[in-house]
Design an enzyme around this catalytic site. Sequence first.
Site, PDB file in Angstrom:
ATOM      1  N   ASP A 170       0.803  -1.231   0.000  1.00 61.15           N
ATOM      2  CA  ASP A 170       0.000   0.000   0.000  1.00 61.15           C
ATOM      3  C   ASP A 170       0.839   1.286   0.000  1.00 61.15           C
ATOM      4  O   ASP A 170       0.285   2.380  -0.060  1.00 61.15           O
ATOM      5  CB  ASP A 170      -0.966   0.002   1.192  1.00 61.15           C
ATOM      6  N   GLU A 255      10.592  -3.797  13.066  1.00 59.58           N
ATOM      7  CA  GLU A 255      11.744  -3.378  12.262  1.00 59.58           C
ATOM      8  C   GLU A 255      12.992  -3.292  13.133  1.00 59.58           C
ATOM      9  O   GLU A 255      14.063  -3.784  12.767  1.00 59.58           O
ATOM     10  CB  GLU A 255      11.483  -2.013  11.617  1.00 59.58           C
TER      11      GLU A 255
HETATM   12  C1  UGA Z   1       3.063  -0.624   9.249  1.00 57.22           C
HETATM   13  C2  UGA Z   1       4.407  -0.910   8.604  1.00 57.22           C
HETATM   14  O1  UGA Z   1       4.624  -0.003   7.531  1.00 57.22           O
HETATM   15  C3  UGA Z   1       4.400  -2.331   8.080  1.00 57.22           C
HETATM   16  O2  UGA Z   1       5.585  -2.602   7.386  1.00 57.22           O
HETATM   17  C4  UGA Z   1       4.222  -3.264   9.243  1.00 57.22           C
HETATM   18  O3  UGA Z   1       4.127  -4.596   8.770  1.00 57.22           O
HETATM   19  C5  UGA Z   1       2.929  -2.933   9.950  1.00 57.22           C
HETATM   20  O4  UGA Z   1       2.853  -1.548  10.299  1.00 57.22           O
HETATM   21  C6  UGA Z   1       2.838  -3.783  11.207  1.00 57.22           C
HETATM   22  O5  UGA Z   1       2.691  -3.233  12.290  1.00 57.22           O
HETATM   23  O6  UGA Z   1       2.952  -4.992  11.068  1.00 57.22           O
HETATM   24  P1  UGA Z   1       0.613  -0.713   7.998  1.00 57.22           P
HETATM   25  O7  UGA Z   1       0.251   0.177   6.860  1.00 57.22           O
HETATM   26  O8  UGA Z   1      -0.036  -0.468   9.291  1.00 57.22           O
HETATM   27  O9  UGA Z   1       2.184  -0.694   8.140  1.00 57.22           O
HETATM   28  O10 UGA Z   1       0.403  -2.271   7.607  1.00 57.22           O
HETATM   29  P2  UGA Z   1      -0.278  -2.884   6.318  1.00 57.22           P
HETATM   30  O11 UGA Z   1       0.149  -2.135   5.123  1.00 57.22           O
HETATM   31  O12 UGA Z   1      -1.715  -3.054   6.580  1.00 57.22           O
HETATM   32  O13 UGA Z   1       0.388  -4.347   6.276  1.00 57.22           O
HETATM   33  C7  UGA Z   1       1.755  -4.529   5.952  1.00 57.22           C
HETATM   34  C8  UGA Z   1       1.904  -5.532   4.806  1.00 57.22           C
HETATM   35  O14 UGA Z   1       1.374  -6.796   5.205  1.00 57.22           O
HETATM   36  C9  UGA Z   1       1.162  -5.121   3.541  1.00 57.22           C
HETATM   37  O15 UGA Z   1       1.954  -5.385   2.422  1.00 57.22           O
HETATM   38  C10 UGA Z   1      -0.089  -5.982   3.572  1.00 57.22           C
HETATM   39  O16 UGA Z   1      -0.582  -6.314   2.286  1.00 57.22           O
HETATM   40  C11 UGA Z   1       0.386  -7.227   4.300  1.00 57.22           C
HETATM   41  N1  UGA Z   1      -0.693  -7.901   5.051  1.00 57.22           N
HETATM   42  C12 UGA Z   1      -1.547  -7.193   5.847  1.00 57.22           C
HETATM   43  C13 UGA Z   1      -0.834  -9.265   4.948  1.00 57.22           C
HETATM   44  O17 UGA Z   1      -0.075  -9.926   4.220  1.00 57.22           O
HETATM   45  N2  UGA Z   1      -1.858  -9.881   5.650  1.00 57.22           N
HETATM   46  C14 UGA Z   1      -2.723  -9.204   6.430  1.00 57.22           C
HETATM   47  O18 UGA Z   1      -3.631  -9.827   7.028  1.00 57.22           O
HETATM   48  C15 UGA Z   1      -2.556  -7.810   6.520  1.00 57.22           C
HETATM   49 MN    MN Z   2       0.821  -0.171   4.950  1.00 57.55          MN
END
Ligand code: UGA
Ligand code: MN
Length: 308
Positions: A170, A255
Amino acid sequence: MKQLLYSLVLLVLLLSVYLVFNMRNQYTELNNVIYQQSREIQLLRDNMAKLKFTSSIEGLPTIYVITPTYARNVQKAELVRLQNAFRLVPNLHWIIVEDSSTKTSLVKNLLREFPQNSTHLNILTPQEMKIQPKESWWKKPRGVLQRNLALSWLRENIPASGVLYFADDDNTYSVELFEEIRNTEKVSVLPVGLVGGVLVEKPRVSGGKVVGWDVGWGAERPFATDMAGFAVNLQYFKEHKGVQFLEKVRIGFSESEFLKLLVSLEQLEPVSIGRVLVWHTRTEKPNLNRENEFKRKNGKNSDYGIEI
Ligand code: UGA
Ligand code: MN
């Protein structure tokens, strides 16, 4: 009189036979044209996909970009946005890891049209590791098993050197970002826009060295950076056996805990200083409040027969 009538009937009959025959011929012809044209479109599409916008450049380190992703309405839009940027970066190998028990055709098709090297993996996050309905979205780390699978894949399958970078689906990436991280020797760190409650989070640099972190939140973290804010040399990573993301970790510390296993603050290489080349954008949930009504009226969902 009767004769004339017979002749007329015969004429009409002959005419209709002719018309039907002609129509059938025209129909078959049209069908063939459509068939031929869709074949040509497919061929053109395949060729276009193979046409590299940027040819691979010899001697340039490959950047292995790891993207965890999961199925939702905006998934394709997110991945297409990334694909459009990544295809402009030479020597980029895109690893997409689906949070799913199977490899979906949506991702398969997307990678098929990606003009560079790619790897398609999948691993499902078990229910207990997912955010529960009443929990806040930030309560549990996301994409952990997916990134770890990609890391094991890299350890096992890529003997060559290169650089690895975690690109969530995203965020928004500038093509220039990749040139900044391409020569990472151990771990490089860079500013990230629109993250952690502030406009920019960035390493504090003095005399070319990282001396701390300019962040709005969690400055006490040893490595106060977002997933999008660092890159790791692949060879260097492989020398550190067993390093991966923790499944259970203090909120916001994923991280930092990962980087702690790899480097010290003094070893960090600051890049993209004074420039934001990646933004932690988060896509708004689309408003679909008319979808049910659409289905009721049309008997089908609005995406019937079309992938969105
Ligand atoms: C923040 C950080 O930028 C992420 O790198 C970190 O993984 C996340 O917090 C965290 O706390 O784990 P955020 O925008 O809140 O990012 O997280 P998302 O973008 O919703 O998820 C991170 C990645 O994991 C995305 O590429 C998303 O597609 C993936 N994801 C999310 C999954 O593979 N499965 C899920 O159920 C949710
Ligand atoms: Mn994100």
